[in-house]
Design a protein around this motif. Sequence first.
Motif, short mmCIF file in Angstrom:
data_model
loop_
_atom_site.label_atom_id
_atom_site.label_comp_id
_atom_site.label_asym_id
_atom_site.label_seq_id
_atom_site.Cartn_x
_atom_site.Cartn_y
_atom_site.Cartn_z
N ARG A 202 30.04 51.17 51.86
CA ARG A 202 28.83 50.37 51.61
C ARG A 202 28.29 49.77 52.90
O ARG A 202 27.07 49.70 53.10
CB ARG A 202 29.14 49.23 50.61
N ASP A 265 28.95 42.22 53.04
CA ASP A 265 28.86 43.34 52.11
C ASP A 265 27.40 43.71 51.94
O ASP A 265 26.52 42.83 51.87
CB ASP A 265 29.47 42.97 50.75
N ILE A 267 25.85 44.85 49.41
CA ILE A 267 25.25 44.53 48.11
C ILE A 267 24.31 43.33 48.23
O ILE A 267 23.22 43.32 47.65
CB ILE A 267 26.34 44.28 47.05
N TRP A 270 21.14 44.55 49.89
CA TRP A 270 20.33 45.33 48.95
C TRP A 270 19.63 44.41 47.96
O TRP A 270 18.47 44.63 47.62
CB TRP A 270 21.22 46.33 48.19
N GLN A 271 20.33 43.37 47.52
CA GLN A 271 19.72 42.42 46.58
C GLN A 271 18.57 41.68 47.25
O GLN A 271 17.51 41.48 46.63
CB GLN A 271 20.78 41.43 46.09
N HIS A 277 19.36 46.22 40.43
CA HIS A 277 20.73 46.66 40.22
C HIS A 277 21.39 47.13 41.53
O HIS A 277 21.82 48.27 41.66
CB HIS A 277 20.77 47.80 39.19
N ASP A 279 24.19 46.61 42.78
CA ASP A 279 25.58 47.01 42.65
C ASP A 279 25.73 48.45 42.18
O ASP A 279 26.83 49.02 42.24
CB ASP A 279 26.33 46.08 41.70
N ALA A 280 24.63 49.07 41.75
CA ALA A 280 24.67 50.45 41.29
C ALA A 280 24.29 51.45 42.37
O ALA A 280 24.40 52.67 42.16
CB ALA A 280 23.74 50.63 40.09
#
Length: 296
Positions: A202, A265, A267, A270-271, A277, A279-280
């Motif tokens: 990631r 991280d 995630i 990305w958020q 989503h 986390d997807a």
Amino acid sequence: MDNNYIQKSFYEKTARNRIASIVDAGSFQEILKPGSIPVSPNLAALDMVGSFDDGVVIGSATIDGAPIAMIAQEGKFMGGAVGEIHGAKIVGTLLKAIEDKPKAVVFLVDSGGVRLHEANAGLITISEIMRAMLKVRDAGIPIITVIGGTNGAFGGMGICACLSTYIIMTEEGRLALSGPEVIETIKGVEEFDSKDRALVWRVTGGKTRYLLNQADFLVEDDIDDIKRGIIDAMAQPAITLDLAQLQQQQADLQQQYDKWFGQKDSIAIWQALNIEHPDAIAMLSAQDVRAIKQEL
């Protein structure tokens, strides 16, 4: 494991098989074939077994009929680490490209960085590769780097990869300066757990690098998809190096640093990019991630 996946996977292949799968059939002409040069004297001095090609294959070929210079690191030999002979082969290929003027230099990077067994010689070689890459780009020849091997592109080779005209990555490919094990050793497992493979991919993998504009093309771990990516990159307009462009790139990187420093991280990043989503993302295909980036 599915046999068809193994046949199509870039990640699973050796350097020579990657070349044979990507270039036009029968077009590859190797330079400094096995047995034509001595194995590393530096490794021999340490009573270590060398390799007949010192972990890198070089030569010329065509892709979709277009002439290219080819460099492919063998990640299965010492993690694709750069030593004196290894690096000299890369530098020689780059400088030869300035004379031959191919459509592009295709660089299949698969390396953890400098070969520590050769220490200063390896570090000097990295600087020579960087200088040669800049000379090639200044001559108007694009360098297309593919990162999708078992070792990714770390250390000095991570720096070299970022000097490319275009970077093509798979999700399995990883790009960074310090490797996960190095970070964990220096800062501790609480800073970065190198054994958490999902976290490693990631943070340093192709999807994050692509979404942050640090890689130009995101493709599947599929030889055909990678070949299409190389052909698409060769079709792009020439990008000349100039001070204004480099200053803009530096400003973009500084902006990312100021915005994301301290995040551990991807995630969270990305958020913050307003991706639904986040986390997807890790489970999505390259095509899906390309579609998401178009909406950013």
